[in-house]
Design an enzyme around this catalytic site. Structure first.
Site, mmCIF file in Angstrom:
data_model
loop_
_atom_site.group_PDB
_atom_site.id
_atom_site.type_symbol
_atom_site.label_atom_id
_atom_site.label_comp_id
_atom_site.label_asym_id
_atom_site.label_seq_id
_atom_site.Cartn_x
_atom_site.Cartn_y
_atom_site.Cartn_z
ATOM 1 N N HIS A 293 0.818 -1.209 0.000
ATOM 2 C CA HIS A 293 0.000 0.000 0.000
ATOM 3 C C HIS A 293 0.853 1.261 0.000
ATOM 4 C CE1 HIS A 293 -3.164 -2.862 0.903
ATOM 5 N NE2 HIS A 293 -3.862 -2.019 0.184
ATOM 6 N N ARG B 69 -10.082 4.020 -1.046
ATOM 7 C CA ARG B 69 -9.639 3.137 0.043
ATOM 8 C C ARG B 69 -9.918 3.843 1.369
ATOM 9 N NH1 ARG B 69 -5.508 1.721 -3.988
ATOM 10 N NH2 ARG B 69 -5.281 -0.538 -4.074
ATOM 11 N N ARG C 92 -15.062 2.189 -0.919
ATOM 12 C CA ARG C 92 -14.907 0.847 -0.375
ATOM 13 C C ARG C 92 -14.975 0.934 1.139
ATOM 14 N NH1 ARG C 92 -9.518 -2.491 -1.301
ATOM 15 N NH2 ARG C 92 -8.569 -0.983 0.090
ATOM 16 N N GLU D 127 -11.817 -10.390 -4.872
ATOM 17 C CA GLU D 127 -10.375 -10.431 -4.599
ATOM 18 C C GLU D 127 -9.960 -11.696 -3.868
ATOM 19 O OE1 GLU D 127 -9.186 -6.920 -2.413
ATOM 20 O OE2 GLU D 127 -10.994 -6.948 -1.207
ATOM 21 N N ASN E 34 -4.780 -7.223 -6.872
ATOM 22 C CA ASN E 34 -3.630 -7.298 -5.955
ATOM 23 C C ASN E 34 -3.833 -8.463 -4.984
ATOM 24 O OD1 ASN E 34 -3.007 -4.881 -7.190
ATOM 25 N ND2 ASN E 34 -3.744 -3.615 -5.518
ATOM 26 N N ASP E 35 -4.995 -8.492 -4.367
ATOM 27 C CA ASP E 35 -5.257 -9.596 -3.440
ATOM 28 C C ASP E 35 -5.616 -10.884 -4.179
ATOM 29 O OD1 ASP E 35 -4.766 -8.798 -0.765
ATOM 30 O OD2 ASP E 35 -6.429 -7.388 -0.933
ATOM 31 N N ARG F 186 1.836 -10.612 -0.951
ATOM 32 C CA ARG F 186 2.117 -9.389 -1.711
ATOM 33 C C ARG F 186 3.114 -8.475 -1.006
ATOM 34 N NH1 ARG F 186 -3.627 -6.093 -1.493
ATOM 35 N NH2 ARG F 186 -2.449 -4.260 -2.049
ATOM 36 N N CYS G 279 -9.923 -2.900 -10.187
ATOM 37 C CA CYS G 279 -9.338 -1.765 -9.479
ATOM 38 C C CYS G 279 -7.982 -2.110 -8.886
ATOM 39 C CB CYS G 279 -10.285 -1.227 -8.406
ATOM 40 S SG CYS G 279 -10.649 -2.408 -7.115
HETATM 41 C C1 PEP Z 1 -6.778 -5.251 -4.567
HETATM 42 O O1 PEP Z 1 -6.652 -6.110 -3.708
HETATM 43 O O2 PEP Z 1 -6.524 -5.433 -5.772
HETATM 44 C C2 PEP Z 1 -7.252 -3.907 -4.200
HETATM 45 C C3 PEP Z 1 -7.540 -3.014 -5.114
HETATM 46 O O3 PEP Z 1 -7.349 -3.603 -2.878
HETATM 47 P P1 PEP Z 1 -6.068 -3.272 -1.969
HETATM 48 O O4 PEP Z 1 -4.887 -3.122 -2.873
HETATM 49 O O5 PEP Z 1 -6.368 -2.046 -1.207
HETATM 50 O O6 PEP Z 1 -5.975 -4.492 -1.098
HETATM 51 MG MG MG Z 2 -7.447 -5.837 -1.745
#
Ligand code: PEP
Ligand code: MG
Length: 539
Positions: A188, A295, A331, A430, A453-454, A464, A501
């Site tokens: 993040h 976020r 979110r 996710e 990402n998740d 990650r 996203c």
């Molecule tokens: C993701 O997981 O792709 C996402 C957009 O949320 P974050 O990166 O905040 O976990």
């Molecule tokens: Mg996420």
């Protein structure tokens, strides 16, 4: 000149003074003193510094989150002069001959305890304020305070690693770039740097030693090179690159104000991701068509206590108002895993990414969830808001979350508080589970946004946050692409829209694949908007 090689995670060139971010860990010891008059003078000097800081904070935060909410800092400032707070501290220094830090700690604790035990809710909440004020005073007294608002010169900030809660506190106008010994491209902190358009390099290793603090440095956020005491040749080269980047940005300007269309006229919604109210400025400058991911947990980070309904309402309202009718997808709280706030008192876990986070916290602590939903619904009266639940992996979870949302709507209606009852409710896809059952979830959600990402971390079992296993993280892995395709097909069968996203949405190598799959929306960091619009126009 020394050259350090790391991994560039946010492009851009920066030149400036290197400053090490040190964590404020004041350990207060009971020290006996002989000069009580001197100690009281030291306390008064710290009180004055705290008072000035709080004045500054009240002014800057009034602009960011509104006057009403910035009142908190005003209350803290007044508390410093309140005899209920100050007198016991002075008395303890005089009578027990202890150092000011210890007196502040002990007397503050006592007063906070008294507040916490009161019947009146308002008075109980003041306990946190007392703690806040004491912490500030102790940090000033012990010289451990990290006040990035001090001084005037913007700096290149270095650390072993930056936690999301630390980055949330930075005064953005004072940080030219971020450099870290560790870190992960998908963390993040990296996302945050990209959102703000601040160059960043991670993984520079222990050579990025605190001894380098104060040195003049230059960096290239694309190549990941940090130059300590750069020579003229390097500076000239970087300046040329800065100009080239500037020219490239200029060339993209022809796509500003244009719709996002493929050659054959297929429309893709191009939205931006944000983490705070102040990021809206970057979104507006980027020409994004909406906000696909706010976020909201960043409102909870870098604080000492939960943000109240009103504080949240002001933030969400400001964002939807500033976006002037463009959609803003908020979110709900995705705290836990790497995003920690002490006051949540989350249990320490063996595997926090698989633990108590996001929707799991909200369903377990509905009062917290209700507060946030009330704030979002109230903001929905002022613009085009949508709600999105993170980390859903089961239909039952979605139903439970929706029931709480319905309860909040009923309550607001009964209280005659305006809100948009048709605020869309969508979910993030996710977890592999949610992608696999996306046909079922699509029956009960109004839109999907794929958090790659998740989704990548959970599908490939690759943490990650752990850069050392990066080679095992093939972001173009067929498993991920199949899950995305499956999700898109199921969404469309049910007649709902679906976007991405996560960071993969900005990967130009996959744009054509995503358009071919039929994704309706891509939500990316603001700096990618115009180049992505150009990429789509080539398809
Ligand atoms: C993701 O997981 O792709 C996402 C957009 O949320 P974050 O990166 O905040 O976990
Ligand atoms: Mg996420």
């Amino acid at each position: 000149m020394i050259t350090l090689q790391g991994k560039g995670v946010s492009t851009g060139i920066a030149v400036g003074r290197l400053t090490f971010f040190e964590r404020a860990t004041a350990v207060v010891e009971k020290k006996l003193i002989s000069d009580t008059v001197g100690e009281i003078q030291r306390l008064y000097a710290a009180k004055q510094t705290a008072s000035d800081q709080l004045d500054n904070l009240a002014n800057t935060m009034a602009e960011k989150i509104g006057k009403e909410n910035a009142l908190l800092f005003e209350i803290h400032r007044m508390m410093l002069d309140d005899s209920d707070y100050l007198d016991p501290i002075l008395k303890m220094i005089e009578e027990q001959r202890v150092c000011a830090e210890y007196a502040v700690l002990e007397c503050g604790k006592q007063l906070s305890k008294e507040f916490a035990e009161m019947d009146d809710v308002y008075m109980r909440e003041r306990a946190a304020d007392v703690d806040d004020v004491s912490k500030r005073l102790i940090a000033i007294l012990s010289g451990t305070q990290q006040d990035l608002s001090a001084g005037t010169e913007p700096v290149i900030l270095a650390s072993d690693d930056f936690s999301p809660s630390e980055t949330a506190q930075f005064d953005r106008s004072r940080v030219l770039a971020l450099v870290a010994q560790q870190g992960a491209a998908n963390s993040h902190t990296a996302i945050f740097a990209r959102t703000m358009g601040i160059p960043a390099i991670i993984g520079l290793g222990p050579s990025l030693a605190p001894g380098l603090g104060g040195k003049q440095v230059a960096l290239d956020g694309e190549t990941g090179v940090l130059y300590i005491d750069p020579d003229v040749k390097v500076l000239e080269g970087l300046e040329q690159k800065r100009q080239r980047l500037q020219e490239e940005r200029q060339a993209l300007e022809q796509f500003r104000g244009k719709p996002t269309l493929t050659k054959s006229g297929k429309k893709v919604k191009l939205y931006a991701n944000i983490g705070s109210v102040t990021d809206v400025e970057a979104v507006l400058a980027s020409d994004a068509e909406g906000i696909g991911l706010f976020r909201s947990e960043f409102l909870y980070l870098g604080r000492e206590d939960y943000p109240s309904e009103d504080i949240q309402y002001e933030s969400y309202r400001k964002v939807v108002e500033e976006m002037q009718g463009k959609q803003v997808i908020i979110r709900t709280l995705d705290i836990g895993a790497d995003k920690q706030a002490d006051y949540f008192h989350l249990p320490s876990e063996e595997n926090p990414a698989l633990g108590m986070r996001a929707i799991r916290i909200c369903l377990t602590r509905p009062e917290l969830f209700e507060t946030q939903l009330r704030a979002i619904y109230r903001a929905s009266a002022h613009g085009n808001a949508a709600i999105m639940f993170p980390m859903i992996s089961d239909v039952v979870e979605l139903r439970r979350a929706k029931r709480i949302a319905a309860y909040v709507r009923d309550a607001l209606k009964a209280e005659n508080i305006p809100f948009n009852p048709d605020t869309p409710i969508g979910i993030m896809i996710e977890t592999p589970a949610s992608a696999v059952i996306s046909d079922l979830l699509a029956q009960e959600a109004e839109f999907f946004s794929i958090g790659t990402n998740d989704l990548t971390q959970y599908t490939l079992a690759v943490d990650r946050q752990n850069e050392s296993i990066r080679e095992f993280c093939d972001t173009h892995h067929e498993a991920i692409l199949r899950l995305i395709r499956m999700t898109v097909e199921n969404a469309h069968k049910a007649g709902i829209w679906v976007g991405i996203c996560g960071m993969l949405g900005a990967d130009p190598e996959l744009t054509e694949t995503f358009v071919e799959m039929g994704l309706d929306e891509l939500s990316v960091e603001p700096s990618y908007i115009l180049s992505l619009r150009r990429r789509i126009a080539e398809i």
